[in-house]
Design a protein around this motif. Structure first.
Motif, PDB file in Angstrom:
ATOM      1  N   THR A   8       0.885  -0.961   0.049  1.00 33.55           N
ATOM      2  CA  THR A   8       0.041   0.039  -0.188  1.00 33.55           C
ATOM      3  C   THR A   8       0.748   1.416  -0.103  1.00 33.55           C
ATOM      4  N   GLN A   9       2.013   1.005   0.806  1.00 34.66           N
ATOM      5  CA  GLN A   9       2.725   2.480   1.103  1.00 34.66           C
ATOM      6  C   GLN A   9       3.531   2.744  -0.376  1.00 34.66           C
ATOM      7  N   ILE A  10       4.197   1.697  -0.934  1.00 34.47           N
ATOM      8  CA  ILE A  10       4.746   1.973  -2.209  1.00 34.47           C
ATOM      9  C   ILE A  10       3.745   2.213  -3.521  1.00 34.47           C
ATOM     10  N   GLY A  11       2.710   2.045  -3.335  1.00 34.58           N
ATOM     11  CA  GLY A  11       1.663   2.162  -4.450  1.00 34.58           C
ATOM     12  C   GLY A  11       1.154   3.314  -4.128  1.00 34.58           C
ATOM     13  N   ARG A  12       1.046   4.217  -3.108  1.00 29.00           N
ATOM     14  CA  ARG A  12       0.328   5.312  -2.975  1.00 29.00           C
ATOM     15  C   ARG A  12       1.100   6.701  -3.204  1.00 29.00           C
ATOM     16  N   PHE A  13       0.521   7.371  -4.044  1.00 28.05           N
ATOM     17  CA  PHE A  13       1.108   8.645  -4.643  1.00 28.05           C
ATOM     18  C   PHE A  13       1.399   9.543  -3.110  1.00 28.05           C
ATOM     19  N   PRO A  14       2.541  10.432  -3.013  1.00 30.57           N
ATOM     20  CA  PRO A  14       3.341  10.380  -3.769  1.00 30.57           C
ATOM     21  C   PRO A  14       4.576   9.397  -3.443  1.00 30.57           C
ATOM     22  N   ASP A  15       4.413   8.743  -2.505  1.00 26.47           N
ATOM     23  CA  ASP A  15       5.485   7.620  -1.980  1.00 26.47           C
ATOM     24  C   ASP A  15       5.840   6.775  -3.532  1.00 26.47           C
ATOM     25  N   SER A  16       4.774   6.548  -4.054  1.00 25.31           N
ATOM     26  CA  SER A  16       5.253   5.610  -5.226  1.00 25.31           C
ATOM     27  C   SER A  16       6.160   6.025  -6.090  1.00 25.31           C
ATOM     28  N   PHE A  17       6.350   7.474  -6.479  1.00 25.96           N
ATOM     29  CA  PHE A  17       7.310   7.910  -7.169  1.00 25.96           C
ATOM     30  C   PHE A  17       8.597   7.674  -6.505  1.00 25.96           C
ATOM     31  N   TRP A  18       8.886   8.190  -5.325  1.00 26.38           N
ATOM     32  CA  TRP A  18      10.092   7.533  -4.593  1.00 26.38           C
ATOM     33  C   TRP A  18      10.702   6.209  -4.567  1.00 26.38           C
ATOM     34  N   ALA A  19       9.464   5.229  -4.368  1.00 25.95           N
ATOM     35  CA  ALA A  19       9.725   3.833  -4.470  1.00 25.95           C
ATOM     36  C   ALA A  19      10.338   3.377  -5.845  1.00 25.95           C
ATOM     37  N   LYS A  20       9.704   4.029  -6.780  1.00 33.10           N
ATOM     38  CA  LYS A  20      10.037   3.609  -8.104  1.00 33.10           C
ATOM     39  C   LYS A  20      11.609   3.720  -8.331  1.00 33.10           C
ATOM     40  N   VAL A  21      11.881   5.242  -7.883  1.00 31.72           N
ATOM     41  CA  VAL A  21      13.212   5.643  -8.139  1.00 31.72           C
ATOM     42  C   VAL A  21      14.366   4.713  -7.151  1.00 31.72           C
ATOM     43  N   CYS A  22      13.883   4.420  -6.003  1.00 36.10           N
ATOM     44  CA  CYS A  22      14.733   3.451  -5.176  1.00 36.10           C
ATOM     45  C   CYS A  22      14.440   1.819  -5.554  1.00 36.10           C
ATOM     46  N   LYS A  23      13.571   1.676  -6.726  1.00 35.17           N
ATOM     47  CA  LYS A  23      13.605   0.325  -6.827  1.00 35.17           C
ATOM     48  C   LYS A  23      13.072  -0.575  -5.916  1.00 35.17           C
ATOM     49  N   PHE A  24      11.873   0.044  -5.060  1.00 34.69           N
ATOM     50  CA  PHE A  24      11.091  -0.923  -4.127  1.00 34.69           C
ATOM     51  C   PHE A  24       9.928  -1.542  -4.889  1.00 34.69           C
ATOM     52  N   ALA A  25      10.198  -2.965  -4.928  1.00 31.76           N
ATOM     53  CA  ALA A  25       8.862  -3.700  -5.687  1.00 31.76           C
ATOM     54  C   ALA A  25       8.056  -4.308  -4.546  1.00 31.76           C
ATOM     55  N   GLU A  26       6.794  -4.561  -5.051  1.00 37.24           N
ATOM     56  CA  GLU A  26       5.799  -4.945  -4.362  1.00 37.24           C
ATOM     57  C   GLU A  26       6.162  -6.611  -3.707  1.00 37.24           C
ATOM     58  N   GLU A  27       5.654  -6.841  -2.744  1.00 33.39           N
ATOM     59  CA  GLU A  27       6.139  -8.400  -2.118  1.00 33.39           C
ATOM     60  C   GLU A  27       4.851  -9.270  -2.150  1.00 33.39           C
ATOM     61  N   PRO A  28       4.824 -10.559  -2.772  1.00 35.35           N
ATOM     62  CA  PRO A  28       3.892 -11.255  -2.698  1.00 35.35           C
ATOM     63  C   PRO A  28       3.553 -11.641  -1.351  1.00 35.35           C
ATOM     64  N   PHE A  29       2.105 -11.854  -1.231  1.00 28.53           N
ATOM     65  CA  PHE A  29       1.521 -12.498   0.168  1.00 28.53           C
ATOM     66  C   PHE A  29       1.907 -13.975   0.149  1.00 28.53           C
ATOM     67  N   LEU A  30       1.762 -14.319   1.177  1.00 31.77           N
ATOM     68  CA  LEU A  30       1.845 -15.919   1.579  1.00 31.77           C
ATOM     69  C   LEU A  30       0.543 -16.503   1.086  1.00 31.77           C
ATOM     70  N   THR A  31       0.491 -17.717   0.376  1.00 38.55           N
ATOM     71  CA  THR A  31      -0.687 -18.534   0.077  1.00 38.55           C
ATOM     72  C   THR A  31      -0.299 -19.833   0.753  1.00 38.55           C
ATOM     73  N   ALA A  32      -1.446 -20.613   0.441  1.00 35.35           N
ATOM     74  CA  ALA A  32      -1.274 -21.949   1.101  1.00 35.35           C
ATOM     75  C   ALA A  32      -0.035 -22.843   0.533  1.00 35.35           C
ATOM     76  N   GLU A  33      -0.010 -22.522  -1.034  1.00 36.82           N
ATOM     77  CA  GLU A  33       1.140 -23.516  -1.523  1.00 36.82           C
ATOM     78  C   GLU A  33       2.348 -22.691  -0.956  1.00 36.82           C
ATOM     79  N   GLY A  34       2.468 -21.365  -0.491  1.00 37.44           N
ATOM     80  CA  GLY A  34       3.595 -20.830  -0.422  1.00 37.44           C
ATOM     81  C   GLY A  34       4.362 -21.001   1.113  1.00 37.44           C
ATOM     82  N   PHE A  35       3.376 -21.244   2.001  1.00 30.66           N
ATOM     83  CA  PHE A  35       3.848 -21.542   3.222  1.00 30.66           C
ATOM     84  C   PHE A  35       3.666 -23.127   3.983  1.00 30.66           C
ATOM     85  N   GLU A  36       3.197 -24.022   3.356  1.00 26.87           N
ATOM     86  CA  GLU A  36       2.707 -25.189   4.041  1.00 26.87           C
ATOM     87  C   GLU A  36       4.059 -25.919   3.973  1.00 26.87           C
TER      88      GLU A  36
END
Length: 454
Positions: free
Chosen positions: A409-437
């Motif tokens: 939410t933070q890196i997708g919200r303007f104006p934080d999104s602009f600085w996040a793209k400059v610093c190359k902060f990418a979205e993280e995937p959520f844990l799913t059933a296949e991911g944490f079992e």
């Protein structure tokens, strides 16, 4: 321009930047930190909600309410007329009077105690010493001498020039009121559990009766108001200095002339914009540090899940082995008791065969060595531990997903999104059933067959 006005303007500018940046960091910290359940508290900075519990509770001085913290103050109003004699600019003696009034503190005090913060998953010990406490006003009343409260809760003496009016105020953290806590968690020394206490390296330790949204809203407003006041001071300082230069006829290196009075507003605007530019750089700094903090919490959240998985794999297998051993031991004990009971009942007293009196010592030995057979309690304890382990693991997974949600939410919200793209902060995937079992330990109580006795 008077020197004290210049110093005041500079002070307001510096305070605007420092306090604005400080409130911005507090706002982003509260917003980025997910609220944990008590049972899912891990070592490090945590955010909790719950009701205070303590036995016995404190009793506040004025409101006499059950609480874990209170502070009261008794103030008395005074007023007086002051006559001054002075000499005016023409050397003549003059007299003037003025009226002064105010409040003087006559008594104050309070107390604070450690308490447990309880939610629907459990309770955690809180040591409030060193915390920033935002209490609730539980008593506020102003009265005169004829009111029983005046001397009943206040001192007998009066201040100088008293109007015989007293103001009684008290704040507290009452029982039954939900509290919001941000603080560093550590291991307790007496038992295996966590507690919240002050730490030198902790970014914040707060105990408040306000909700999370109220705290965020207050910090956000202050983060922009302080720089706004500093901007006004910067603009006013720039305009005043330009006027001072004009009055003293300072020459300016621009073409033919002196500094035109019409340039003063433009210089004020330029000074304010320069000040806002400095604040914008501080804002970028705060955004970057906030993103780095959230990324560090993401990594911590992943490690907590692995720790809980390791704990489940190691602890449950050991508990199962312990219970198996005790079940085997009780099984042998029951067999021995059955054999002794059969020997005792095989023959009657006085007849040839086993003497029951000779079996009695063996029965007494078994009874004294094994007064209670606790296999059923061990099974219940193992079941509770299995449930608690899975709950801790689920809380760790939920905590990680909460951090992911706030990070994305933070890196997708303007104006934080602009600085996040400059610093190359990418979205993280959520844990799913296949991911944490992970493969859960197999709980089996199959006892190996005993070796035959030759």
């Amino acid at each position: 321009m008077p020197l004290f006005l210049l110093a005041l303007a500079v002070l307001l500018m510096v305070l605007g930047l420092v306090l604005g940046y400080r409130k911005m960091r507090q706002w982003r910290l509260v917003e980025a930190l997910p609220t944990s359940k008590v049972q899912g508290v891990f070592i490090g900075l945590v955010e909790l909600r719950g009701e205070p519990v303590v036995e016995p509770p404190l009793c506040s001085y004025l409101a006499e309410c059950a609480c874990v913290h209170y502070a009261y103050q008794v103030e008395e109003h005074w007023s007086r007329t002051v006559t001054e004699h002075y000499t005016d600019s023409q050397g003549r003696s003059q007299t003037r009077t003025r009226h002064e009034s105010g409040w003087t503190t006559m008594a104050d005090g309070g107390d604070t105690t450690a308490f447990f913060l309880r939610d629907d998953t459990g309770a955690i010990l809180i040591w409030p010493e060193g915390a920033e406490i935002e209490p609730l006003t539980v008593f506020s009343e102003t009265c005169g001498r004829m009111d029983p409260l005046y001397y009943g809760k206040g001192p007998l003496g009066s201040c100088s020039h008293s109007d015989h009016r007293r103001r009684f105020t008290e704040v507290a953290l009452p029982l039954g009121r939900e509290l919001f806590v941000i603080g560093p968690a550590r291991e307790r020394q007496d038992i295996v559990a966590a507690e919240i206490a002050a730490a030198k390296d902790a970014p914040r330790f707060l105990i408040s009766v306000r909700s999370e949204q109220e705290i965020i809203s207050g910090h956000r407003t202050a983060a922009f108001l302080w720089p706004f006041f500093g901007t006004l001071a910067a603009g006013g300082l720039t305009a005043a200095l330009s006027q001072a230069h004009q009055q003293q006829q300072f020459m300016v290196e621009q073409g033919s002339g002196r500094l035109s009075p019409e340039l003063a507003p433009f210089l004020a605007i330029a000074g304010g914009l320069a000040y806002l530019g400095v604040f914008f750089l501080l804002w970028l700094w705060a955004v970057y540090n906030s993103l780095v903090d959230v990324r560090a919490r993401l990594r911590q959240g992943k490690s907590l899940i692995e720790i809980e998985l390791k704990r489940r794999a190691d602890l449950i297998n050991r508990l199962v082995a312990t219970v198996q051993g005790y079940v085997r031991h009780e099984q042998e004990t029951f067999e021995k008791l059955s054999q002794l009971r059969a020997q005792a009942q095989a023959t009657a007293p006085g007849e040839p065969g086993v003497d029951p009196a000779g079996v009695a010592p063996a029965l007494r030995f078994v009874a004294e060595a094994y007064p209670e057979l606790k296999a059923d309690q061990l099974f219940v304890k193992l079941q509770d531990e299995l449930v608690a382990t899975e709950q801790r693991l689920a809380l760790a997974r939920g905590y990680f997903n909460d951090i992911v949600e706030r990070h994305n939410t933070q890196i997708g919200r303007f104006p934080d999104s602009f600085w996040a793209k400059v610093c190359k902060f990418a979205e993280e995937p959520f844990l799913t059933a296949e991911g944490f079992e992970r493969a859960a330990p197999v709980v089996s109580f199959h006892l190996p067959a005993k070796e035959a006795t030759p």
